[in-house]
Design an enzyme around this catalytic site. Sequence first.
Site, short mmCIF file in Angstrom:
data_model
loop_
_atom_site.label_atom_id
_atom_site.label_comp_id
_atom_site.label_asym_id
_atom_site.label_seq_id
_atom_site.Cartn_x
_atom_site.Cartn_y
_atom_site.Cartn_z
N CYS A 226 -34.94 17.56 37.19
CA CYS A 226 -34.32 18.36 38.25
C CYS A 226 -34.96 18.12 39.62
O CYS A 226 -34.36 18.45 40.64
CB CYS A 226 -34.33 19.83 37.88
SG CYS A 226 -33.39 20.12 36.38
N ASN B 115 -26.44 24.64 36.09
CA ASN B 115 -27.52 23.71 36.47
C ASN B 115 -27.04 22.29 36.20
O ASN B 115 -26.89 21.87 35.05
CB ASN B 115 -28.77 24.03 35.63
CG ASN B 115 -29.94 23.11 35.95
OD1 ASN B 115 -29.79 22.13 36.68
ND2 ASN B 115 -31.10 23.43 35.40
N HIS C 271 -33.28 24.02 44.05
CA HIS C 271 -32.65 23.57 42.81
C HIS C 271 -31.98 24.77 42.14
O HIS C 271 -32.55 25.86 42.07
CB HIS C 271 -33.72 22.97 41.90
CG HIS C 271 -33.24 22.73 40.51
ND1 HIS C 271 -32.10 22.01 40.25
CD2 HIS C 271 -33.73 23.12 39.31
CE1 HIS C 271 -31.92 21.97 38.93
NE2 HIS C 271 -32.88 22.63 38.35
C1 LIG Z 1 -33.08 30.42 29.18
C2 LIG Z 1 -33.07 31.76 29.92
C3 LIG Z 1 -31.72 32.00 30.58
C4 LIG Z 1 -33.32 32.88 28.89
O1 LIG Z 1 -33.34 34.12 29.56
P1 LIG Z 1 -34.52 35.16 29.28
O2 LIG Z 1 -34.22 36.35 30.05
O3 LIG Z 1 -35.82 34.44 29.53
O4 LIG Z 1 -34.30 35.44 27.76
P2 LIG Z 1 -35.33 35.25 26.57
O5 LIG Z 1 -35.57 33.81 26.31
O6 LIG Z 1 -36.50 36.15 26.84
O7 LIG Z 1 -34.46 35.83 25.40
C5 LIG Z 1 -34.09 37.19 25.36
C6 LIG Z 1 -33.14 37.38 24.19
O8 LIG Z 1 -31.88 36.84 24.55
C7 LIG Z 1 -31.43 35.97 23.51
N1 LIG Z 1 -30.58 34.93 24.08
C8 LIG Z 1 -30.95 33.70 24.54
N2 LIG Z 1 -29.87 33.05 24.97
C9 LIG Z 1 -28.80 33.88 24.79
C10 LIG Z 1 -27.44 33.76 25.06
N3 LIG Z 1 -26.89 32.65 25.61
N4 LIG Z 1 -26.64 34.80 24.78
C11 LIG Z 1 -27.13 35.93 24.24
N5 LIG Z 1 -28.44 36.09 23.95
C12 LIG Z 1 -29.26 35.08 24.23
C13 LIG Z 1 -32.71 35.43 22.91
O9 LIG Z 1 -32.46 34.96 21.60
C14 LIG Z 1 -33.58 36.66 22.92
O10 LIG Z 1 -33.24 37.47 21.84
P3 LIG Z 1 -34.38 38.26 21.03
O11 LIG Z 1 -35.01 39.17 22.04
O12 LIG Z 1 -33.62 38.93 19.96
O13 LIG Z 1 -35.33 37.19 20.56
C15 LIG Z 1 -34.19 31.83 30.99
O14 LIG Z 1 -35.44 31.88 30.37
C16 LIG Z 1 -34.17 30.67 31.94
O15 LIG Z 1 -33.26 30.49 32.71
N6 LIG Z 1 -35.23 29.85 31.90
C17 LIG Z 1 -35.33 28.70 32.76
C18 LIG Z 1 -34.61 27.54 32.12
C19 LIG Z 1 -34.35 26.46 33.12
O16 LIG Z 1 -34.03 26.72 34.25
N7 LIG Z 1 -34.45 25.20 32.70
C20 LIG Z 1 -34.24 24.08 33.53
C21 LIG Z 1 -35.33 24.01 34.54
S1 LIG Z 1 -35.07 22.78 35.70
#
Ligand SMILES: CC(C)(COP(=O)(O)OP(=O)(O)OC[C@H]1O[C@@H](n2cnc3c(N)ncnc32)[C@H](O)[C@@H]1OP(=O)(O)O)[C@@H](O)C(=O)NCCC(=O)NCCS
Length: 317
Positions: free
Chosen positions: A101, A272, A242
Amino acid sequence: MPPKKLTNTDLEKIVDTNDEWIITRTGIRTRHIVEEDVATSDLSVAAAKIVLEQRGLKGSDIDTIIVCTVTPDMMFPSTACLVQDRLGAKGAWGFDLLAACSGTVFGLTTGAQMIASGAQDRILVIGADTMSKIVDYQDRATCVLFGDAAGAVLLEPSDEPELGLLDYINEVDGSGGNMLYMPAGGSRHPASLETLKQRMHYVHQDGRQVFKWAVRKMTDVCVQILERNGYTPEDVDVLLLHQANGRIISAVADRLGLPSDKAINVIEEYGNTTGATIPLAAREVLNDGRLKKGDLVVMCAVGAGLTAGAALWRWAY
Ligand SMILES: CC(C)(COP(=O)(O)OP(=O)(O)OC[C@H]1O[C@@H](n2cnc3c(N)ncnc32)[C@H](O)[C@@H]1OP(=O)(O)O)[C@@H](O)C(=O)NCCC(=O)NCCS
C-alpha cells in the site's frame, strides 16, 4: 475502475457478515472488482491512456514507467514491460515496485527524484492492483476490505522551482512482515497442491495489529515531515492518506488536529485498492476543486512489509 461492483449486500451472500458491521468498522459500502479475464496490466493501461490523453501525449513520449503493485500479471516479465508494449512507449524503460500500500508513495518519490536529477523528462507512475485475485472470499475479516483499481500520475519537470516534491520520508521494517503477507507463490513456498490446500496464495493479516500500527505510523511520519519543513498541520491544504479503513483515516486526522474535510476519504465507494488509493483520492479532489495548484499536500501510506511513506508536495498542476 472496473465497472463491476461488489456491495456489502453481495458479500453477505458469500461470508458471514452484514452491511452494518462493514460500514461501522470500515466505512466501506462497495468496491469495484475485475472480471475473471482482467489483469492488473489491463487496468494500468486504461489509467495510463487517460492521463496521456489529458496531456495530449503519446506512449512514445514517456521515458520511464513505474508500476506499483503487489498483484502483477505474473512473476515475470514485470507489469511495466507489458504496459510499455501496449502503450507503444518505444524507448522507455521501467520496472515494478513492490511496496504494497506504500508503493505509490515510493514510486512517486523515486520518480520525482529521477526528474529532479535531469535524467528523465516524463515518468508515468502507475498504482494498480487487482486485490480480488488474492483475497480469500472465505475470510470475512479481509475480503470486505479490498477492491480493484488503477491510477496513473505523470511526472514532468516544472519551471516553477517552488512547486513539486518538497520532501519525503520512506521507511521499511521487515520485522513486521508477518502482520500482513501472502505466504506462497514465491521461492519460499512455490505453488503446490499443499500450498493450495492451505490457502497460502491469499492475503493473510492480523487486522487488529495492522490497524493500531497504521494509525500510529501514519500520524508519526506526517508530524515528522511537517515539523522538519517548518509547517504545522494547519498549513496543510489536503491530506491524501492511503485508504485502508475509514476509521484509520479519521483517527490520523484527529491526532493531527486536522478538520475531517482536509483528510480525503473516498473509501466508501472503492474500499482499499492498495496501489491505487492515493491516485483515486487525488482524482476525486482534483475533479471537485478541493485540490488546486499551489496547495500544500501531504501524502501518506503504510502497508505490508512493513512499509511506510510520507511525501510533502506543492501541487503543481
Ligand atoms: C480488519 C478490521 C476491519 C477488523 O475490525 P476490528 O474492529 O479490528 O475487528 P476485530 O478483528 O477486533 O474483530 C471483532 C469481531 O468482528 C468479527 N469480524 C471480523 N470481520 C467481520 C466481518 N466482515 N463481519 C462481521 N464480523 C466480523 C471478528 O471475527 C471478531 O469477532 P469475535 O469478537 O467474535 O472474535 C480492522 O482490524 C482493520 O481494518 N484493520 C486494518 C486492516 C488493513 O487496513 N489492512 C491493510 C493495510 S494497508
